[in-house]
Write a protein that holds these residues in place. Structure first.
Motif, PDB file in Angstrom:
ATOM      1  N   THR A   1      48.161 120.415 -36.382  1.00 12.49           N
ATOM      2  CA  THR A   1      47.391 119.925 -37.525  1.00 12.49           C
ATOM      3  C   THR A   1      47.220 118.410 -37.414  1.00 12.49           C
ATOM      4  O   THR A   1      47.876 117.753 -36.601  1.00 12.49           O
ATOM      5  N   ASN A   2      46.348 117.879 -38.268  1.00  7.82           N
ATOM      6  CA  ASN A   2      46.144 116.427 -38.339  1.00  7.82           C
ATOM      7  C   ASN A   2      46.770 115.834 -39.593  1.00  7.82           C
ATOM      8  O   ASN A   2      46.445 114.713 -39.997  1.00  7.82           O
ATOM      9  N   LEU A   3      47.675 116.564 -40.220  1.00  7.81           N
ATOM     10  CA  LEU A   3      48.364 116.050 -41.393  1.00  7.81           C
ATOM     11  C   LEU A   3      49.154 114.800 -41.027  1.00  7.81           C
ATOM     12  O   LEU A   3      49.702 114.690 -39.918  1.00  7.81           O
ATOM     13  N   SER A   4      49.209 113.856 -41.966  1.00  9.91           N
ATOM     14  CA  SER A   4      50.015 112.664 -41.716  1.00  9.91           C
ATOM     15  C   SER A   4      51.483 113.055 -41.696  1.00  9.91           C
ATOM     16  O   SER A   4      51.881 114.097 -42.227  1.00  9.91           O
ATOM     17  N   PHE A   5      52.301 112.214 -41.085  1.00 12.83           N
ATOM     18  CA  PHE A   5      53.720 112.536 -40.983  1.00 12.83           C
ATOM     19  C   PHE A   5      54.393 112.540 -42.369  1.00 12.83           C
ATOM     20  O   PHE A   5      55.339 113.284 -42.601  1.00 12.83           O
ATOM     21  N   SER A   6      53.878 111.724 -43.278  1.00 17.59           N
ATOM     22  CA  SER A   6      54.435 111.747 -44.630  1.00 17.59           C
ATOM     23  C   SER A   6      54.096 113.056 -45.327  1.00 17.59           C
ATOM     24  O   SER A   6      54.913 113.601 -46.085  1.00 17.59           O
ATOM     25  N   GLN A   7      52.875 113.585 -45.081  1.00 15.75           N
ATOM     26  CA  GLN A   7      52.506 114.881 -45.656  1.00 15.75           C
ATOM     27  C   GLN A   7      53.360 115.999 -45.066  1.00 15.75           C
ATOM     28  O   GLN A   7      53.783 116.916 -45.786  1.00 15.75           O
ATOM     29  N   ILE A   8      53.611 115.918 -43.782  1.00 20.82           N
ATOM     30  CA  ILE A   8      54.447 116.933 -43.130  1.00 20.82           C
ATOM     31  C   ILE A   8      55.862 116.879 -43.684  1.00 20.82           C
ATOM     32  O   ILE A   8      56.481 117.917 -43.956  1.00 20.82           O
ATOM     33  N   ALA A   9      56.384 115.675 -43.861  1.00 24.14           N
ATOM     34  CA  ALA A   9      57.728 115.528 -44.417  1.00 24.14           C
ATOM     35  C   ALA A   9      57.799 116.182 -45.793  1.00 24.14           C
ATOM     36  O   ALA A   9      58.773 116.888 -46.110  1.00 24.14           O
ATOM     37  N   ALA A  10      56.750 115.974 -46.604  1.00 26.09           N
ATOM     38  CA  ALA A  10      56.734 116.569 -47.940  1.00 26.09           C
ATOM     39  C   ALA A  10      56.691 118.085 -47.867  1.00 26.09           C
ATOM     40  O   ALA A  10      57.361 118.781 -48.635  1.00 26.09           O
ATOM     41  N   ARG A  11      55.905 118.618 -46.936  1.00 28.09           N
ATOM     42  CA  ARG A  11      55.818 120.068 -46.788  1.00 28.09           C
ATOM     43  C   ARG A  11      57.151 120.678 -46.364  1.00 28.09           C
ATOM     44  O   ARG A  11      57.427 121.838 -46.657  1.00 28.09           O
TER      45      ARG A  11
ATOM     46  N   VAL B   1      63.162 114.993 -36.081  1.00 31.02           N
ATOM     47  CA  VAL B   1      62.396 115.317 -34.875  1.00 31.02           C
ATOM     48  C   VAL B   1      63.116 114.793 -33.632  1.00 31.02           C
ATOM     49  O   VAL B   1      63.159 115.469 -32.596  1.00 31.02           O
ATOM     50  N   ARG B   2      63.701 113.616 -33.726  1.00 33.72           N
ATOM     51  CA  ARG B   2      64.461 113.080 -32.583  1.00 33.72           C
ATOM     52  C   ARG B   2      65.659 113.978 -32.272  1.00 33.72           C
ATOM     53  O   ARG B   2      65.990 114.221 -31.110  1.00 33.72           O
ATOM     54  N   ARG B   3      66.291 114.483 -33.320  1.00 31.36           N
ATOM     55  CA  ARG B   3      67.453 115.354 -33.108  1.00 31.36           C
ATOM     56  C   ARG B   3      67.032 116.704 -32.536  1.00 31.36           C
ATOM     57  O   ARG B   3      67.696 117.236 -31.648  1.00 31.36           O
ATOM     58  N   TRP B   4      65.918 117.242 -33.033  1.00 29.16           N
ATOM     59  CA  TRP B   4      65.476 118.562 -32.590  1.00 29.16           C
ATOM     60  C   TRP B   4      64.860 118.538 -31.197  1.00 29.16           C
ATOM     61  O   TRP B   4      65.129 119.415 -30.378  1.00 29.16           O
ATOM     62  N   PHE B   5      63.999 117.555 -30.955  1.00 23.32           N
ATOM     63  CA  PHE B   5      63.173 117.582 -29.752  1.00 23.32           C
ATOM     64  C   PHE B   5      63.365 116.385 -28.827  1.00 23.32           C
ATOM     65  O   PHE B   5      62.675 116.265 -27.809  1.00 23.32           O
ATOM     66  N   ASP B   6      64.271 115.474 -29.197  1.00 25.80           N
ATOM     67  CA  ASP B   6      64.580 114.303 -28.392  1.00 25.80           C
ATOM     68  C   ASP B   6      63.337 113.455 -28.118  1.00 25.80           C
ATOM     69  O   ASP B   6      63.120 112.950 -27.013  1.00 25.80           O
ATOM     70  N   THR B   7      62.498 113.307 -29.133  1.00 25.78           N
ATOM     71  CA  THR B   7      61.314 112.463 -29.017  1.00 25.78           C
ATOM     72  C   THR B   7      60.891 112.068 -30.428  1.00 25.78           C
ATOM     73  O   THR B   7      61.512 112.462 -31.413  1.00 25.78           O
ATOM     74  N   SER B   8      59.822 111.286 -30.530  1.00 26.32           N
ATOM     75  CA  SER B   8      59.321 110.861 -31.834  1.00 26.32           C
ATOM     76  C   SER B   8      58.194 111.784 -32.288  1.00 26.32           C
ATOM     77  O   SER B   8      57.572 112.472 -31.466  1.00 26.32           O
ATOM     78  N   PRO B   9      57.896 111.826 -33.588  1.00 28.27           N
ATOM     79  CA  PRO B   9      56.777 112.651 -34.058  1.00 28.27           C
ATOM     80  C   PRO B   9      55.453 112.305 -33.387  1.00 28.27           C
ATOM     81  O   PRO B   9      54.680 113.197 -33.046  1.00 28.27           O
ATOM     82  N   SER B  10      55.177 111.021 -33.188  1.00 27.97           N
ATOM     83  CA  SER B  10      53.900 110.628 -32.579  1.00 27.97           C
ATOM     84  C   SER B  10      53.804 111.097 -31.140  1.00 27.97           C
ATOM     85  O   SER B  10      52.754 111.590 -30.699  1.00 27.97           O
ATOM     86  N   ARG B  11      54.889 110.979 -30.392  1.00 34.40           N
ATOM     87  CA  ARG B  11      54.861 111.455 -29.004  1.00 34.40           C
ATOM     88  C   ARG B  11      54.765 112.979 -28.949  1.00 34.40           C
ATOM     89  O   ARG B  11      54.086 113.534 -28.078  1.00 34.40           O
ATOM     90  N   LEU B  12      55.418 113.646 -29.872  1.00 34.44           N
ATOM     91  CA  LEU B  12      55.340 115.093 -29.910  1.00 34.44           C
ATOM     92  C   LEU B  12      53.917 115.534 -30.209  1.00 34.44           C
ATOM     93  O   LEU B  12      53.411 116.489 -29.602  1.00 34.44           O
ATOM     94  N   ARG B  13      53.229 114.816 -31.118  1.00 37.40           N
ATOM     95  CA  ARG B  13      51.833 115.157 -31.436  1.00 37.40           C
ATOM     96  C   ARG B  13      50.939 114.921 -30.226  1.00 37.40           C
ATOM     97  O   ARG B  13      50.084 115.763 -29.921  1.00 37.40           O
ATOM     98  N   ARG B  14      51.124 113.796 -29.531  1.00 33.28           N
ATOM     99  CA  ARG B  14      50.300 113.536 -28.348  1.00 33.28           C
ATOM    100  C   ARG B  14      50.518 114.606 -27.290  1.00 33.28           C
ATOM    101  O   ARG B  14      49.574 115.071 -26.652  1.00 33.28           O
ATOM    102  N   ALA B  15      51.770 115.018 -27.120  1.00 33.92           N
ATOM    103  CA  ALA B  15      52.070 116.038 -26.115  1.00 33.92           C
ATOM    104  C   ALA B  15      51.410 117.364 -26.482  1.00 33.92           C
ATOM    105  O   ALA B  15      50.914 118.087 -25.602  1.00 33.92           O
ATOM    106  N   GLY B  16      51.378 117.658 -27.764  1.00 39.34           N
ATOM    107  CA  GLY B  16      50.771 118.904 -28.197  1.00 39.34           C
ATOM    108  C   GLY B  16      49.262 118.903 -28.084  1.00 39.34           C
ATOM    109  O   GLY B  16      48.641 119.965 -27.996  1.00 39.34           O
ATOM    110  N   GLN B  17      48.654 117.701 -28.065  1.00 37.97           N
ATOM    111  CA  GLN B  17      47.200 117.606 -27.991  1.00 37.97           C
ATOM    112  C   GLN B  17      46.686 117.396 -26.574  1.00 37.97           C
ATOM    113  O   GLN B  17      45.484 117.403 -26.342  1.00 37.97           O
ATOM    114  N   GLU B  18      47.603 117.198 -25.631  1.00 32.63           N
ATOM    115  CA  GLU B  18      47.163 117.034 -24.232  1.00 32.63           C
ATOM    116  C   GLU B  18      46.563 118.326 -23.732  1.00 32.63           C
ATOM    117  O   GLU B  18      47.106 119.416 -23.964  1.00 32.63           O
TER     118      GLU B  18
END
Length: 345
Positions: A299-309, A322-339
């Motif tokens: 999705t293109n939801l902002s990270f604050s919207q995702i946190a609220a959800r 996210v760092r604990r779960w996936f050992d990365t940041s939310p922004s990097r995880l989003r970029r990886a998912g969109q590659e």
């Protein structure tokens, strides 16, 4: 929270995608809009919220002007949507024994529905009622038609496809479709606006033999149900996860509310989770990580919207998780998912 937030097995949605596509819509898009996974539906052992199933059936019926959608869904199901319960029923000695199996073990399919024998609502001699009920008095009409339609279909199947002595049907809602749609499905008179959903059947039904029953297969199925579920239902952690999947954004996870929906004392719920090797906090964390991955990468939801959800009060909580779960940041995880994915050779 409502009782309809209780879970039901994904197999309840089998055939919905194909049926919607036949009606000129996109079945996969409808499932995706409600967060349903087609692979899990095909596999059938995981759970979804009954509330979402109700909403999906009602939307499809309205959008495509198919008021008998629930009956159509029931007509295309086979007995094995009930999993091991189906094996126990189709190998019972009598139809009465099969009904007893369903009454006792239907919680394996969903703790939100029940089937019980009752006195005939009309008081006719030689007739009893088989009442299909939901934990909520406000179950959607399409879901009621679907549920009692499946009961009728299962009884017909275990009777070798022959009529089993159905006298009439009572439904608790107004007529949705033409009377012929109901008569074609049930082969009997259907009355509407009744107190509950009931199949009125001959008392001889209980002694009628099941066509092709096998004692050995029945005993194996019953042993499996007892060994894997006892009468405590499906794994409690799965039920908690299914409920939380729909509740994280509405005030955050609440142990007391989840325990109430499962008809358990909070301490009993915690004890059951402990016996399964987890905790309420652990289940919350598992559900949050799964939802976070999907929301961040699809999705293109902002990270604050995702946190609220996810029921988190601050975006920083999401970042740490996210760092604990996936050992990365939310922004990097989003970029990886969109590659773009590499094409197979």
């Amino acid at each position: 929270m409502r009782d309809t937030d209780l879970p039901v097995r994904c197999s309840a949605l089998r055939g919905l995608s194909a049926l919607v596509s036949e009606l000129g819509g996109s079945g996969p898009e409808l499932l995706k809009a409600y967060g349903f996974d087609e692979a899990k539906i095909a596999e059938g052992s995981s759970f979804v919220s009954l509330r979402l199933v109700e909403r999906a059936l009602e939307e499809a019926a309205s959008r495509f002007a198919v008021p008998d959608l629930g009956l159509r869904m029931a007509a295309q199901q086979d007995l094995h949507m009930l999993g091991p319960l189906a094996i126990a029923m189709e190998n019972s000695r009598t139809i009465g024994e099969a009904i007893g199996c369903a009454s006792w073990y239907l919680f394996v399919y969903s703790p939100a529905v029940s089937l019980e024998e009752t006195e005939d609502p009309l008081g006719s001699p030689g007739v009893v009622g088989l009442r299909f009920a939901s934990t909520t008095m406000n179950a959607s009409p399409q879901t009621i038609d679907y549920g009692i339609g499946i009961v009728h279909r299962v009884l017909t199947l275990i009777n070798g496809g022959a009529p089993y002595g159905l006298r009439s049907v009572q439904l608790p809602h107004a007529r949705l479709a033409h009377e012929s749609a109901y008569r074609d499905h049930f082969g009997a008179e259907v009355r509407f606006d009744c107190p509950s959903a009931v199949l009125r059947v001959t008392t001889r039904l209980s002694s009628m033999p099941v066509s092709g029953g096998n004692d050995l297969l029945r005993d194996i199925a019953i042993d499996y149900l007892e060994t894997h579920f006892g009468h405590e239902g499906v794994p409690v952690s799965d039920l908690v996860a299914a409920i939380l999947s729909e509740q994280l954004g509405s005030g955050g996870p609440d142990l007391l509310q989840v325990a109430r929906l499962l008809s358990l004392h909070p301490r009993s719920l915690q004890r059951s989770l402990s016996e399964e090797g987890t905790t309420f906090t652990g289940v919350v964390d598992r559900v949050r990580s799964r939802q976070a991955l999907a929301l961040i990468t699809t999705t293109n939801l902002s990270f604050s919207q995702i946190a609220a959800r996810l029921g988190m009060h601050e975006q920083s909580s999401l970042t740490r998780a996210v760092r604990r779960w996936f050992d990365t940041s939310p922004s990097r995880l989003r970029r990886a998912g969109q590659e773009p994915k590499a094409s197979p050779p």
